[in-house]
Design an enzyme around this catalytic site. Structure first.
Site, PDB file in Angstrom:
ATOM      1  N   ASP A 126       1.988   3.196  -8.381  1.00 11.10           N
ATOM      2  CA  ASP A 126       3.193   3.771  -7.764  1.00 11.10           C
ATOM      3  C   ASP A 126       3.638   5.027  -8.519  1.00 11.10           C
ATOM      4  OD1 ASP A 126       3.223   1.598  -6.079  1.00 11.10           O
ATOM      5  OD2 ASP A 126       4.651   0.463  -7.299  1.00 11.10           O
TER       6      ASP A 126
HETATM    7  N1  URA Z   1       1.868  -3.259  -8.669  1.00  9.18           N
HETATM    8  C1  URA Z   1       2.980  -2.546  -8.394  1.00  9.18           C
HETATM    9  O1  URA Z   1       3.965  -3.082  -7.927  1.00  9.18           O
HETATM   10  N2  URA Z   1       2.968  -1.225  -8.655  1.00  9.18           N
HETATM   11  C2  URA Z   1       1.910  -0.585  -9.193  1.00  9.18           C
HETATM   12  O2  URA Z   1       1.966   0.619  -9.411  1.00  9.18           O
HETATM   13  C3  URA Z   1       0.759  -1.335  -9.482  1.00  9.18           C
HETATM   14  C4  URA Z   1       0.776  -2.690  -9.216  1.00  9.18           C
END
Ligand code: URA
Length: 254
Positions: A117
């Site tokens: 993310d």
């Molecule tokens: N899970 C998440 O919620 N965000 C990420 O960036 C990676 C795994």
């Protein structure tokens, strides 16, 4: 010509320009023909717009967007992703992780393996090896991804060991089994590591939300056998070693 000539070309001395570029990972035959016609390719400093132009593998220097095209088989980088960057090749609204790779002195069609993310930090593999990328991120191969997380509240009283067997049912999705380890906790927050075997969108945030402890900070620290190199500051990368590549490939049968 610099680099290692891949087996597919090493018996030839002369080869068509479009074939050379597609074998070097620049794009499909159709894509590279377009790139050549658009004037993105030069040979020995001279713009070449003819896809069937014959190049001599031993002496000619081919450049794409003014950068020499190297004939090494594949590249694998470990990147420490900073917060604030999108894991994508291009984006209209936000800077992407690929911007960090634009200063490489040669051209390869690199892309990130899986997705973090925008606000997640840590280990991201960047490569031009499509099959490797697919397998490392596909749940079928079950490659573990471990995250360090700071979550809201005190998680001491949750029996999280059961999820190592059952996974958890989210709104629209049943997760695979995952593992939580508690590092420290106080009344306001807990530090944990969480290991999942899938790369679903927001998977860690959704799991922790469901458990009543939303994520405040998230950083990936491991993919399979590959640990984030502590010498890499956010925004820095290095090539994976032969040993690191070998171990990762073994797990996904390559
Ligand atoms: N899970 C998440 O919620 N965000 C990420 O960036 C990676 C795994």
């Amino acid at each position: 010509m610099g680099g290692i000539v891949p087996p597919i070309l090493n018996k030839l001395k002369k080869v068509r320009l479009d074939r050379f570029l597609s074998n070097a990972g620049i794009g499909s035959r159709k894509e590279v023909k377009l790139f050549i016609k658009k004037g993105k390719v030069s040979v020995n400093g001279q713009l070449i717009k003819n896809p069937s132009y014959q190049i001599d593998l031993q002496v000619d220097i081919v450049c794409f967007d003014d950068k020499p095209v190297l004939l090494k088989n594949n590249y694998y980088f470990m990147f420490n992703k900073p917060s604030g960057y999108i894991t994508a090749i291009e984006d209209k609204n936000f800077p992407t992780v690929m911007e960090f790779f634009s200063s490489l002195p040669f051209y390869r069609r690199l892309f990130p393996v899986g997705r973090l993310d925008i606000d997640t930090e840590g280990l991201l593999i960047v490569t031009d090896d499509g099959m490797f990328a697919h397998r490392v991120s596909h749940p079928k191969w079950g490659v573990e991804k471990e995250y360090y997380a700071v979550v809201k509240g005190n998680i001491k009283n949750i029996d999280y060991t059961k999820y190592e067997i059952t996974g958890i049912k989210l709104k629209d999705y049943q997760t695979k089994p995952f593992k939580i380890k508690l590092i420290s906790t106080d009344d306001k927050k807990s530090e944990i590591t969480i290991t999942v075997k899938e790369g679903k969108y927001h998977i860690v945030k959704k799991i922790m939300e469901k458990l009543g402890h939303p994520v405040m900070y998230l950083k990936r620290i491991r993919i399979g056998s590959l640990l984030l190199d502590e010498n890499l500051s956010p925004g820095e990368y290095r090539e994976l070693t032969e040993e690191e590549i070998k171990h990762l490939k073994q797990v996904v049968n390559l």
